[in-house]
Scaffold this motif. Structure first.
Motif, PDB file in Angstrom:
ATOM      1  N   ARG A 254       0.875  -1.339   0.169  1.00  0.00           N
ATOM      2  CA  ARG A 254       0.019  -0.133  -0.049  1.00  0.00           C
ATOM      3  C   ARG A 254       1.022   1.096   0.074  1.00  0.00           C
ATOM      4  O   ARG A 254       1.632   1.569   0.963  1.00  0.00           O
ATOM      5  N   GLN A 255       0.682   2.046  -1.204  1.00  0.00           N
ATOM      6  CA  GLN A 255       1.586   3.215  -1.190  1.00  0.00           C
ATOM      7  C   GLN A 255       1.253   4.442  -0.316  1.00  0.00           C
ATOM      8  O   GLN A 255      -0.106   4.521  -0.414  1.00  0.00           O
ATOM      9  N   LEU A 256       1.902   4.854   0.540  1.00  0.00           N
ATOM     10  CA  LEU A 256       1.410   5.826   1.509  1.00  0.00           C
ATOM     11  C   LEU A 256       1.632   7.314   0.919  1.00  0.00           C
ATOM     12  O   LEU A 256       2.444   7.232   0.012  1.00  0.00           O
ATOM     13  N   GLY A 260       6.485   6.420   1.404  1.00  0.00           N
ATOM     14  CA  GLY A 260       6.682   5.079   2.042  1.00  0.00           C
ATOM     15  C   GLY A 260       5.634   4.149   1.497  1.00  0.00           C
ATOM     16  O   GLY A 260       4.593   4.397   0.555  1.00  0.00           O
ATOM     17  N   VAL A 261       5.709   2.739   1.665  1.00  0.00           N
ATOM     18  CA  VAL A 261       4.936   1.845   1.367  1.00  0.00           C
ATOM     19  C   VAL A 261       5.013   0.680   2.686  1.00  0.00           C
ATOM     20  O   VAL A 261       5.878   0.304   3.161  1.00  0.00           O
ATOM     21  N   LYS A 262       3.613   0.535   2.758  1.00  0.00           N
ATOM     22  CA  LYS A 262       3.325  -0.416   3.861  1.00  0.00           C
ATOM     23  C   LYS A 262       3.139  -1.980   3.155  1.00  0.00           C
ATOM     24  O   LYS A 262       2.604  -2.047   2.368  1.00  0.00           O
ATOM     25  N   SER A 264       2.000  -5.964   3.669  1.00  0.00           N
ATOM     26  CA  SER A 264       1.488  -6.790   4.466  1.00  0.00           C
ATOM     27  C   SER A 264       1.563  -8.247   3.808  1.00  0.00           C
ATOM     28  O   SER A 264       1.500  -8.218   2.710  1.00  0.00           O
ATOM     29  N   CYS A 277       9.424 -10.062   7.435  1.00  0.00           N
ATOM     30  CA  CYS A 277       9.170  -8.631   7.689  1.00  0.00           C
ATOM     31  C   CYS A 277       9.950  -8.302   8.859  1.00  0.00           C
ATOM     32  O   CYS A 277      10.349  -7.050   8.933  1.00  0.00           O
ATOM     33  N   GLY A 282       9.888  -4.684  10.159  1.00  0.00           N
ATOM     34  CA  GLY A 282       8.879  -5.045  10.946  1.00  0.00           C
ATOM     35  C   GLY A 282       8.425  -6.363  11.587  1.00  0.00           C
ATOM     36  O   GLY A 282       9.409  -6.550  12.537  1.00  0.00           O
ATOM     37  N   SER A 292       6.896  -1.587   7.110  1.00  0.00           N
ATOM     38  CA  SER A 292       6.818  -0.411   6.327  1.00  0.00           C
ATOM     39  C   SER A 292       8.276  -0.030   5.810  1.00  0.00           C
ATOM     40  O   SER A 292       8.994   0.094   6.891  1.00  0.00           O
ATOM     41  N   ARG A 294      10.584   2.612   3.438  1.00  0.00           N
ATOM     42  CA  ARG A 294      10.811   4.055   2.612  1.00  0.00           C
ATOM     43  C   ARG A 294      11.001   3.843   1.065  1.00  0.00           C
ATOM     44  O   ARG A 294      11.491   2.583   0.688  1.00  0.00           O
ATOM     45  N   ALA A 300      10.313  -1.325  -3.006  1.00  0.00           N
ATOM     46  CA  ALA A 300       9.620  -1.822  -2.008  1.00  0.00           C
ATOM     47  C   ALA A 300       9.550  -3.461  -2.392  1.00  0.00           C
ATOM     48  O   ALA A 300       9.882  -4.226  -1.488  1.00  0.00           O
TER      49      ALA A 300
END
Length: 317
Positions: A254-256, A260-262, A264, A277, A282, A292, A294, A300
């Motif tokens: 998920r691009q923030l 940044g990118v989260k 899962s 992770c 993480g 998460s 950068r 990512a």
């Protein structure tokens, strides 16, 4: 600590504020709600600290239980929070977490005393046993909250983390007379049209690696704005790629908005998502974890694949 000692420690407190984690899910919300109700039943002053990231899907379970700020003299207790960086932003700098109840094997030990049960599928399972050790009578409201906790962290009892104990607790909750069908329907059946459009996008855009054993999806930030996606729309999307036959490791990126990118990650039992992770900063469980990082989604993806191949070189193309 064990459940009996945690029960004793909670009963020794008079004013308690319960903390949930960032981007709260059903487990942290349901656990907090049930614990708060149980403490109040025992005559304690108890609240759940208001979480600004709480979504419409889970907000009804905390109705009437929240406080906007920490009352003077209150002790802080966290539920389903694995590490300090998952605590709410805005806590006082000198805030001390007195007790933590959690089921993440990667728990960092940030609290003064902790009850951690990595073998439990949901934190709600632990909360149930703590409440019973406190001699709390489990009401329908508590049972409903705990059912939310159990069902959401197990994918409505479909995931590999489900154990005999999970079903034991669920059975005890149903004995209170709580109606679970409307809970199941609202959590697992009803979807907004925007969510269906997201699933169509992910189906067309997901990438496969290692002879299709790894599936990676990405949700660009611009897409979220274009479709009008809410946090509820992406709440349980992490394992989407694992619905594809042959995929054993599924990632949702998920691009923030802050570059940044989260990540899962969801895996079969033979792969350790938590270890992968953790190498990215993480952590989590063996089959479900997150981190998460950068950078761009492409960067990512590269970092994630490198982490996977470091642990499992046999997967490298």
């Amino acid at each position: 600590m064990n459940e009996a000692r945690m029960a004793g420690a909670l009963l020794a407190l008079d004013r308690i504020v319960i903390l949930t984690h960032r981007r709260p899910d059903g487990d942290t919300v349901g656990s907090a709600a049930a614990l708060c109700l149980g403490l109040r039943q025992k005559g304690k002053q108890a609240w759940v600290l208001k979480n600004p990231q709480l979504t419409e899907k889970y907000s009804p379970w905390l109705e009437g239980l929240c406080c906007d700020e920490i009352p003077r003299g209150a002790s802080l207790v966290s539920v389903d929070v694995a590490a300090e960086d998952m605590l709410l932003k805005g806590l006082p700098e000198n805030a001390e977490i007195v007790l933590a109840i959690d089921h993440h094997g990667t728990n960092s030990g940030y609290a003064k005393q902790s009850l951690v049960r990595p073998e439990r599928a949901a934190c709600g399972e632990i909360i149930y046993d703590v409440l019973k050790s406190m001699d709390v009578e489990i009401t329908k409201d508590m049972a409903a909250a705990l059912y939310v906790a159990l069902s959401t962290d197990t994918g409505c009892f479909r995931y590999s983390n489900v154990t005999e104990n999970t079903f034991r607790v669920a059975a005890e909750l149903l004995r209170t007379g709580v109606e679970v069908y409307p809970i199941n329907r609202s959590l697992f059946e009803i979807k907004r049209y925007a969510r269906l459009k997201l699933e169509a996008y992910l189906t067309e855009s997901m990438a496969f690696y290692s002879e299709n054993r790894i599936g990676i999806c990405c949700i660009p930030h611009a897409l979220r704005e274009e479709l009008g996606l809410t946090e509820d729309d992406v709440d349980d999307i992490s394992g989407f790629a694992r619905m594809i036959e042959g995929v054993e490791i599924a990632a949702m990126l998920r691009q923030l908005p802050d570059e940044g990118v989260k990540i899962s990650l969801r895996t079969d039992r033979c792969f350790d998502a938590g270890a992968i992770c953790k190498s990215l900063g993480g952590g989590g469980h063996v089959c479900a974890a997150g981190a998460s990082v950068r950078g761009t989604p492409e960067e990512a993806t590269s970092a994630l694949l490198q982490a996977i191949y470091t642990y499992y070189p046999e997967l490298k193309d």
